[in-house]
Design a protein around this motif. Sequence first.
Motif, PDB file in Angstrom:
ATOM      1  N   PHE A   1       0.805  -1.218   0.000  1.00  0.00           N
ATOM      2  CA  PHE A   1       0.000   0.000   0.000  1.00  0.00           C
ATOM      3  C   PHE A   1       0.839   1.269   0.000  1.00  0.00           C
ATOM      4  O   PHE A   1       0.538   2.208  -0.740  1.00  0.00           O
ATOM      5  CB  PHE A   1      -0.952   0.005   1.209  1.00  0.00           C
ATOM      6  CG  PHE A   1      -1.735   1.276   1.333  1.00  0.00           C
ATOM      7  CD1 PHE A   1      -2.797   1.533   0.481  1.00  0.00           C
ATOM      8  CD2 PHE A   1      -1.409   2.231   2.284  1.00  0.00           C
ATOM      9  CE1 PHE A   1      -3.530   2.706   0.582  1.00  0.00           C
ATOM     10  CE2 PHE A   1      -2.128   3.399   2.394  1.00  0.00           C
ATOM     11  CZ  PHE A   1      -3.188   3.637   1.542  1.00  0.00           C
ATOM     12  N   PHE A   2       1.863   1.349   0.833  1.00  0.00           N
ATOM     13  CA  PHE A   2       2.605   2.600   0.996  1.00  0.00           C
ATOM     14  C   PHE A   2       3.227   3.135  -0.289  1.00  0.00           C
ATOM     15  O   PHE A   2       3.082   4.318  -0.592  1.00  0.00           O
ATOM     16  CB  PHE A   2       3.661   2.480   2.088  1.00  0.00           C
ATOM     17  CG  PHE A   2       3.102   2.630   3.474  1.00  0.00           C
ATOM     18  CD1 PHE A   2       1.865   3.187   3.711  1.00  0.00           C
ATOM     19  CD2 PHE A   2       3.824   2.198   4.558  1.00  0.00           C
ATOM     20  CE1 PHE A   2       1.347   3.324   4.980  1.00  0.00           C
ATOM     21  CE2 PHE A   2       3.327   2.327   5.844  1.00  0.00           C
ATOM     22  CZ  PHE A   2       2.080   2.895   6.046  1.00  0.00           C
ATOM     23  N   PRO A   3       3.933   2.339  -1.085  1.00  0.00           N
ATOM     24  CA  PRO A   3       4.490   2.908  -2.319  1.00  0.00           C
ATOM     25  C   PRO A   3       3.407   3.404  -3.276  1.00  0.00           C
ATOM     26  O   PRO A   3       3.549   4.457  -3.896  1.00  0.00           O
ATOM     27  CB  PRO A   3       5.277   1.753  -2.937  1.00  0.00           C
ATOM     28  CG  PRO A   3       5.503   0.787  -1.842  1.00  0.00           C
ATOM     29  CD  PRO A   3       4.381   0.959  -0.875  1.00  0.00           C
ATOM     30  N   VAL A   4       2.320   2.648  -3.364  1.00  0.00           N
ATOM     31  CA  VAL A   4       1.226   3.040  -4.262  1.00  0.00           C
ATOM     32  C   VAL A   4       0.560   4.318  -3.761  1.00  0.00           C
ATOM     33  O   VAL A   4       0.311   5.247  -4.539  1.00  0.00           O
ATOM     34  CB  VAL A   4       0.197   1.888  -4.385  1.00  0.00           C
ATOM     35  CG1 VAL A   4      -1.034   2.325  -5.148  1.00  0.00           C
ATOM     36  CG2 VAL A   4       0.841   0.682  -5.052  1.00  0.00           C
ATOM     37  N   ALA A   5       0.283   4.380  -2.470  1.00  0.00           N
ATOM     38  CA  ALA A   5      -0.364   5.571  -1.904  1.00  0.00           C
ATOM     39  C   ALA A   5       0.559   6.782  -1.975  1.00  0.00           C
ATOM     40  O   ALA A   5       0.101   7.888  -2.277  1.00  0.00           O
ATOM     41  CB  ALA A   5      -0.783   5.305  -0.465  1.00  0.00           C
ATOM     42  N   ALA A   6       1.842   6.576  -1.711  1.00  0.00           N
ATOM     43  CA  ALA A   6       2.791   7.698  -1.796  1.00  0.00           C
ATOM     44  C   ALA A   6       2.807   8.261  -3.209  1.00  0.00           C
ATOM     45  O   ALA A   6       2.797   9.479  -3.404  1.00  0.00           O
ATOM     46  CB  ALA A   6       4.181   7.237  -1.383  1.00  0.00           C
TER      47      ALA A   6
ATOM     48  N   TRP B   1       1.448  11.947  -4.023  1.00  0.00           N
ATOM     49  CA  TRP B   1       2.489  12.826  -4.558  1.00  0.00           C
ATOM     50  C   TRP B   1       2.080  13.364  -5.918  1.00  0.00           C
ATOM     51  O   TRP B   1       2.196  14.552  -6.186  1.00  0.00           O
ATOM     52  CB  TRP B   1       3.812  12.068  -4.666  1.00  0.00           C
ATOM     53  CG  TRP B   1       4.920  12.881  -5.269  1.00  0.00           C
ATOM     54  CD1 TRP B   1       5.579  13.932  -4.709  1.00  0.00           C
ATOM     55  CD2 TRP B   1       5.483  12.708  -6.561  1.00  0.00           C
ATOM     56  NE1 TRP B   1       6.525  14.419  -5.572  1.00  0.00           N
ATOM     57  CE2 TRP B   1       6.485  13.686  -6.721  1.00  0.00           C
ATOM     58  CE3 TRP B   1       5.242  11.814  -7.603  1.00  0.00           C
ATOM     59  CZ2 TRP B   1       7.229  13.792  -7.878  1.00  0.00           C
ATOM     60  CZ3 TRP B   1       6.000  11.923  -8.743  1.00  0.00           C
ATOM     61  CH2 TRP B   1       6.980  12.913  -8.874  1.00  0.00           C
ATOM     62  N   LYS B   2       1.575  12.486  -6.779  1.00  0.00           N
ATOM     63  CA  LYS B   2       1.156  12.904  -8.115  1.00  0.00           C
ATOM     64  C   LYS B   2      -0.082  13.792  -8.033  1.00  0.00           C
ATOM     65  O   LYS B   2      -0.207  14.766  -8.761  1.00  0.00           O
ATOM     66  CB  LYS B   2       0.869  11.685  -8.983  1.00  0.00           C
ATOM     67  CG  LYS B   2       0.540  12.048 -10.400  1.00  0.00           C
ATOM     68  CD  LYS B   2       0.353  10.834 -11.264  1.00  0.00           C
ATOM     69  CE  LYS B   2       0.051  11.317 -12.662  1.00  0.00           C
ATOM     70  NZ  LYS B   2      -0.729  10.404 -13.423  1.00  0.00           N
ATOM     71  N   GLY B   3      -0.993  13.445  -7.143  1.00  0.00           N
ATOM     72  CA  GLY B   3      -2.228  14.208  -7.005  1.00  0.00           C
ATOM     73  C   GLY B   3      -3.231  13.867  -8.091  1.00  0.00           C
ATOM     74  O   GLY B   3      -2.894  13.277  -9.122  1.00  0.00           O
ATOM     75  N   ASN B   4      -4.466  14.194  -7.849  1.00  0.00           N
ATOM     76  CA  ASN B   4      -5.547  13.974  -8.810  1.00  0.00           C
ATOM     77  C   ASN B   4      -5.686  12.506  -9.205  1.00  0.00           C
ATOM     78  O   ASN B   4      -6.029  12.195 -10.336  1.00  0.00           O
ATOM     79  CB  ASN B   4      -5.370  14.865 -10.050  1.00  0.00           C
ATOM     80  CG  ASN B   4      -6.681  15.054 -10.776  1.00  0.00           C
ATOM     81  OD1 ASN B   4      -7.751  14.936 -10.176  1.00  0.00           O
ATOM     82  ND2 ASN B   4      -6.606  15.332 -12.061  1.00  0.00           N
TER      83      ASN B   4
END
Length: 127
Positions: free
Chosen positions: A34-39, A43-46
Amino acid sequence: MTWYATTFKDPLVVNPEPWFQSFLYCEGFLQLFFFPVAAYAFWKGNCKWIRTPVIIYATHVATTVVACLAHILFTDFSNAKVPGPQTLQERLTLSAFYAPFLAIPLAMLLFVLFSSAYKAVEKKKKK
């Protein structure tokens, strides 16, 4: 670890019970992915697609932390194998260490549920 265990009398760390160990394994497995995907998504936003994974993650973490807090606050540790918190002050102090693990996922959950940035956009039907 020894200092923490003796100072705060955390029985979940000193002698983790099987239910707590299962929480740790689930957390480790879930967070690993989850963490890498959520980060990336935050970070990218939208990235509206992150809403459902955040709901799943936050619900899981909040549920496990509530079980840990209930164990800390309501278990009678007077006959336990390892020292646990005895007074209300000791129980509340130990609970304060677990509280951020409840507060942060709940904040994430509320953010994706009520933020207009993560609401699904309705597609208009063609006539």
